[in-house]
Each structure stands twice: as C-alpha cells, then as structure tokens.
Design an enzyme around this catalytic site. Structure first.
Site, PDB file in Angstrom:
ATOM      1  N   SER A   1       4.027   2.897   8.144  1.00 47.51           N
ATOM      2  CA  SER A   1       3.652   1.834   7.224  1.00 47.51           C
ATOM      3  C   SER A   1       4.864   1.495   6.380  1.00 47.51           C
ATOM      4  O   SER A   1       5.639   2.367   5.996  1.00 47.51           O
ATOM      5  CB  SER A   1       2.550   2.331   6.296  1.00 47.51           C
ATOM      6  OG  SER A   1       1.311   2.047   6.851  1.00 47.51           O
TER       7      SER A   1
ATOM      8  N   ASP B   1       0.169  -7.526   1.656  1.00 46.38           N
ATOM      9  CA  ASP B   1       0.582  -6.116   1.600  1.00 46.38           C
ATOM     10  C   ASP B   1       2.109  -6.019   1.649  1.00 46.38           C
ATOM     11  O   ASP B   1       2.689  -5.572   2.632  1.00 46.38           O
ATOM     12  CB  ASP B   1      -0.062  -5.385   2.798  1.00 46.38           C
ATOM     13  CG  ASP B   1       0.073  -3.884   2.720  1.00 46.38           C
ATOM     14  OD1 ASP B   1       0.561  -3.384   1.691  1.00 46.38           O
ATOM     15  OD2 ASP B   1      -0.294  -3.213   3.705  1.00 46.38           O
TER      16      ASP B   1
ATOM     17  N   GLU C   1      19.130   8.134   7.154  1.00 47.93           N
ATOM     18  CA  GLU C   1      18.466   9.287   7.777  1.00 47.93           C
ATOM     19  C   GLU C   1      18.194   9.020   9.246  1.00 47.93           C
ATOM     20  O   GLU C   1      18.033   7.879   9.686  1.00 47.93           O
ATOM     21  CB  GLU C   1      17.146   9.565   7.031  1.00 47.93           C
ATOM     22  CG  GLU C   1      16.371  10.776   7.516  1.00 47.93           C
ATOM     23  CD  GLU C   1      17.138  12.096   7.416  1.00 47.93           C
ATOM     24  OE1 GLU C   1      18.042  12.309   8.248  1.00 47.93           O
ATOM     25  OE2 GLU C   1      16.842  12.909   6.518  1.00 47.93           O
TER      26      GLU C   1
ATOM     27  N   HIS D   1       0.823  -1.216   0.000  1.00 47.74           N
ATOM     28  CA  HIS D   1       0.000   0.000   0.000  1.00 47.74           C
ATOM     29  C   HIS D   1       0.854   1.263   0.000  1.00 47.74           C
ATOM     30  O   HIS D   1       0.347   2.366  -0.226  1.00 47.74           O
ATOM     31  CB  HIS D   1      -1.027  -0.012   1.145  1.00 47.74           C
ATOM     32  CG  HIS D   1      -0.504   0.376   2.475  1.00 47.74           C
ATOM     33  ND1 HIS D   1      -0.139  -0.546   3.428  1.00 47.74           N
ATOM     34  CD2 HIS D   1      -0.273   1.586   3.026  1.00 47.74           C
ATOM     35  CE1 HIS D   1       0.280   0.094   4.498  1.00 47.74           C
ATOM     36  NE2 HIS D   1       0.209   1.381   4.285  1.00 47.74           N
TER      37      HIS D   1
ATOM     38  N   ASP E   1      23.000  14.927  10.988  1.00 48.04           N
ATOM     39  CA  ASP E   1      22.586  14.286  12.234  1.00 48.04           C
ATOM     40  C   ASP E   1      23.787  14.030  13.126  1.00 48.04           C
ATOM     41  O   ASP E   1      24.724  13.332  12.753  1.00 48.04           O
ATOM     42  CB  ASP E   1      21.904  12.943  11.932  1.00 48.04           C
ATOM     43  CG  ASP E   1      20.590  13.132  11.194  1.00 48.04           C
ATOM     44  OD1 ASP E   1      19.996  14.217  11.331  1.00 48.04           O
ATOM     45  OD2 ASP E   1      20.169  12.204  10.502  1.00 48.04           O
TER      46      ASP E   1
END
Ligand SMILES: *[C@@H]1O[C@H](CO)[C@@H](O)[C@H](O)[C@H]1NC(C)=O
Ligand SMILES: *[C@@H]1O[C@H](CO)[C@@H](O)[C@H](O)[C@H]1NC(C)=O
Ligand SMILES: *[C@@H]1O[C@H](CO)[C@@H](O)[C@H](O)[C@H]1NC(C)=O
Ligand SMILES: *[C@@H]1O[C@H](CO)[C@@H](O)[C@H](O)[C@H]1NC(C)=O
Ligand SMILES: *[C@@H]1O[C@H](CO)[C@@H](O)[C@H](O)[C@H]1NC(C)=O
Ligand SMILES: *[C@@H]1O[C@H](CO)[C@@H](O)[C@H](O)[C@H]1NC(C)=O
Length: 433
Positions: free
Chosen positions: A375, A280, A237, A220, A245
C-alpha cells in the site's frame, strides 16, 4: 509458482495469484535491441515470413527472439526485422520537459499526433512547436523531439525529465519478481510506531520519492486503522533484513548505505474517506532535502490530467512484500499487471463503490497474475512505448496502491489511486525546499 506478498497496515490490498510463464502483450527487447511486444509466433508476420522463406540464420534469430509460451504456442519478441542487424535509432534530442528522446516525423510521434487531435489547448500547441527538431525535405514533414509527453511541466517543484524516472542499468522486462538492487530507486519505506507504547512497529507501507523533499503515498498509510503512526522514511533500501545490499555474486557491487529521514509534515487529502478509500492520497514532507544517488532518485509524475491508461496495457507494481510477522519476502519486488476496465472492477469489488476516473484498476486476470506491492507504493508506466532506444526509458508513476478485496483472494483486481487526476492537488501542496 505462487508468490506470496504483501500489504498495508490494513492489508487492504492483498492478492495471491499464479504467475505463469509467457507474457503475451508485454514489452520485450529483440535480439537487435529494439523494444517490441511479446507476441504469438503466428501473429508475428515478420518472423513467420522469414521462416517460411528460409531466410539465412532465421532459426538462430527465432530462438533468440523467444519470450515465453502461451499454452503450447511459442511467443516471440516481434520487432521490425527478422535478422540480426543494427537498427539505427533516430537522432537524439531533448524534449522541452528535459526528456532524452528521438527526433522523428510528427506523424510517427503518436503522442503528439494524438494530442493535436484531442487537446485543443494552447499549452499543448506551444509544446509541439517547442519540440520541433528539424524538417524532412523528402517527405516535407516537420520532425519533433518525440518523448513520452505532449504537454509542458507546470511547476519547478517537480523534477524535469532529465532528472526523474531514471534508473541506472539496462531495462529488465522479464525474470522473476525480485528487483535488482538498482531498480526503482524512488521507492521509500514508511516506518511506524505504536501509539500507546511508542515502540517501533516496523515497516507497513511504501511510498515514492517525487522530488528533493516529498514522498507520495496513500492516505490510509498516514492515517491507518490501527493505533500506529508513521514516523520515519527509509530510502535506498532493497533487502530490509540485510545491513548492506550487494548484487548477487559480485561482492563489490554494493548499494550505498540506506538513508533514514524524519517526517516534518503529513498532508492527507482533505476528502479522504477511509471506508471506501476515496481520495486515498497523501504527501509527506521530510525534515531535510534528499540527496539523490544511483539508489535514490525521484520518479516522474504525469503533468496533467491525461487520457486514461488503456485497458489491456501493462504497468509495474513495486513493493516489499511486508506481511506482519512474516519475513519471507523482504526484498524489493516487482510485478507487471494488466490494466482492467472500470466496469469489470466495479463489478468485482462491490464494496468499494463505483470506480470512477479518480482510480485505476489493474491485475487479477486469471493466470496473468497480480501479486502486489505495498500500500502506498507505485503503479508505474515505462515510457518505452515511445522510444526504440531502451536506454531512454523513463518511469512515470500512474497509480498509488490503494485497495484490494482482502488477503488471499485470487483473481481479483486491485484499485489504485490515479495520480494524473490528483496532479493539481499535489502541485498545490508542495512548498519550496
Ligand atoms: C532540468 O533540471 C536540471 C536540474 O535542475 C537542469 O539542470 C536542467 O537545465 C533542466 N532541463 C530543462 C530542459 O529544463
Ligand atoms: C532541405 O532544403 C533546404 C532548402 O531547400 C536546404 O537548405 C537543406 O540543406 C535541405 N536539407 C537536407 C537535409 O537536404
Ligand atoms: C539520468 O540518466 C541519464 C542517462 O543515463 C544521465 O545522463 C543522467 O545524468 C541521469 N540523471 C540523473 C539525475 O542521474
Ligand atoms: C496515533 O498517533 C498519531 C500521531 O500522534 C495520531 O495522529 C493518531 O490519531 C493516533 N491514532 C490513534 C488510533 O490513536
Ligand atoms: C508478531 O507476533 C507477535 C506474537 O504473535 C506479536 O506479539 C507481535 O506484536 C507481532 N508483531 C507485529 C509487528 O504485529
Ligand atoms: C521504431 O521503429 C519502427 C520500425 O523501425 C519505426 O516504424 C518507428 O517509427 C520507430 N519509432 C520511433 C519512436 O522511433
């Protein structure tokens, strides 16, 4: 404390829960560096007996062993001894899958003893044979190199265990939901564009680095409900809003610059069914090979359809807390979540349909607190249950964040795609780099 988090393009997984101090049943490290379980003091015989017998130094040791509270009860990190001592780790060895591990008696190696009983399979038998690392004359027992697997890798397109699941630095078990800059270096961010204007639509999903060329994510995230599409993958990241960072207070301890790669191919599971979130799962092939560094590493995937994650064990979800138009939490976050039974989950999340062995259900226990992960991001298991040596911890991705009951509903578990079920599909869809 409330922690507000994140989610998908569809906001399909979005939970808010109380995170409470006290982590009964969670992994911890004893004052001796032994990996153990955070247990009620009254159930930790080792420490309780030493207190009863007024063993010298036990007060001090008890204080250092505290790992939380459950109500008024103190919790202790309950290892094998109740005094400060040097626990000798077993001799080190490397498993046939390349995992650094300890050489111990076969009967003490739970994963292999179990495999002998349950996997009547030639590959597994051969793996145990290949794992032999000595013989104990006294007990007349075979010694095996006991890692976190009892089954061989079946492809050279996924990294072996000397390479994957590594994170530099010590293992962290407790403490906040913010990660350190070096934690979970396999995390990827998916960046989107609007279909109509072709303008940037920001980061809306997570994913994981699984080898030199591929990102694993949710279907999705690749075929979102909105008219947006993923076009770029960010690696290395930690804090999205800051260009560089650096670890708190240590100006010189900074991560390497992030890397942005383009997507060469999108591979969505052909039986993905959006409404119920079946299958999914998706792979993204990047336009060039990833160069691994301390801040970019592949995660380990399970190598076969293994037995199910036991209910009550805990795993870790990692993600960024991206909420549209909300930048309060743009740092990589982690959360330990308890695995809950499918029956409980099917009952709570009726619209998703029955939860079968293609999925894992986790989190949402009252006061035990889930709050998330993007997700497409991972549900991770650390391999330390098989090792007394915290330096040998490997991280395996057991799930992909898939579906939840909707934003802001407290006390509901979330549904994850069970990676072990799809490992054949993953292997079949990887091409040479
Ligand atoms: C694991 O992979 C690395 C890098 O590809 C290789 O150097 C090493 O020999 C492999 N180890 C095993 C046990 O296959
Ligand atoms: C175990 O027994 C073998 C044969 O009797 C002997 O060669 C070996 O040195 C012994 N190993 C140890 C660790 O005692
Ligand atoms: C993984 O960790 C081990 C132990 O810290 C280290 O020797 C090895 O080089 C690491 N592998 C990679 C690919 O960084
Ligand atoms: C948006 O664009 C992507 C890539 O071009 C396409 O696959 C997708 O179907 C489009 N979505 C909609 C809703 O038009
Ligand atoms: C954020 O909100 C503004 C105004 O409400 C809207 O125009 C914009 O599209 C939103 N951004 C995203 C990424 O949804
Ligand atoms: C870990 O330590 C405990 C107690 O010392 C021991 O019983 C167990 O076998 C060890 N496990 C491994 C994998 O070394």
């Amino acid at each position: 404390m409330f922690v507000k988090l994140v989610y998908s393009v569809t906001c399909s997984v979005c939970l808010f829960v109380l995170v409470q101090a006290g982590n009964i049943g969670y992994k911890c490290v004893t004052p001796n560096g032994e990996v153990a379980t955070c247990t009620s003091y009254f159930q930790c015989d080792v420490i309780r007996n030493a207190v009863a017998q007024r063993v010298e130094g036990i007060q001090e040791f008890y204080k250092k062993s505290l790992c939380g509270r459950e109500g008024n009860l103190p919790l202790v990190c309950c290892g094998s001894v109740a005094k400060e001592t040097q626990i000798e780790p077993p001799p080190s060895c490397t498993t046939p899958n390349g995992e650094p591990a300890g050489c111990i008696s076969l009967s003490l190696c739970a994963i292999m003893s179990d495999a002998m009983q349950t996997l009547n399979n030639d590959d597994a038998k051969q793996f145990i044979k290949d794992s032999e690392c000595g013989y104990n004359n006294e007990t007349q027992e075979v010694l095996v190199c006991c890692g976190s697997e009892a089954y061989p890798l079946r492809t050279n397109l996924l990294p072996n265990r000397s390479v994957c699941g590594n994170q530099t630095g010590e293992i962290r078990i407790h403490g906040g939901t913010e990660t350190k800059i070096w934690e979970f270096p396999w995390m990827a961010l998916l960046r989107y564009k609007y279909n109509d204007s072709n303008e940037d639509a920001g980061y809306n999903c997570g994913g994981t680095v699984i080898n030199n060329r591929y990102i694993l994510t949710a279907a999705h995230c690749v075929h979102p409900h909105q008219p947006i599409y993923p076009y770029e993958i960010r690696l290395g990241e930690w804090k999205i809003s800051s260009p560089e960072d650096c670890e708190e207070g240590k100006a010189l301890n900074c991560a390497d610059p992030v890397i942005d790669l383009q997507i060469e191919e999108k591979i969505v599971h052909p039986q993905y069914y959006a409404r119920r979130g079946n299958n999914d799962i998706a792979l993204l092939r990047l336009n060039r090979n990833i160069k691994f560094s301390n801040y970019i590493q592949p995660v380990c995937l399970p190598v076969r359809e293994a037995s199910d994650s036991s209910v009550g064990s805990t795993m870790t979800v990692v993600g960024w807390g991206i909420i549209e138009n909300d930048t309060t939490s743009d740092v990589k976050l982690k959360l330990e979540v308890p695995i809950v039974s499918r029956a409980y989950c099917s009952n709570k999340l009726r619209d998703i349909g029955s939860i079968d062995s293609t999925r894992i259900c986790a989190g949402g226990e009252a006061k035990k607190g889930i709050c998330g992960g993007d997700s497409g991001g991972p549900l991770l298991r650390s391999s330390n249950e098989n090792s007394n040596n915290s330096k040998l911890v490997k991280w395996f991705q057991e799930g992909i964040v898939s579906k939840g009951p909707g934003c802001g509903i407290r006390g509901y578990p979330a549904v994850y795609i069970r990676v072990a079920h799809y490992i054949d599909w993953i292997i079949e869809n990887l091409k040479e780099f």
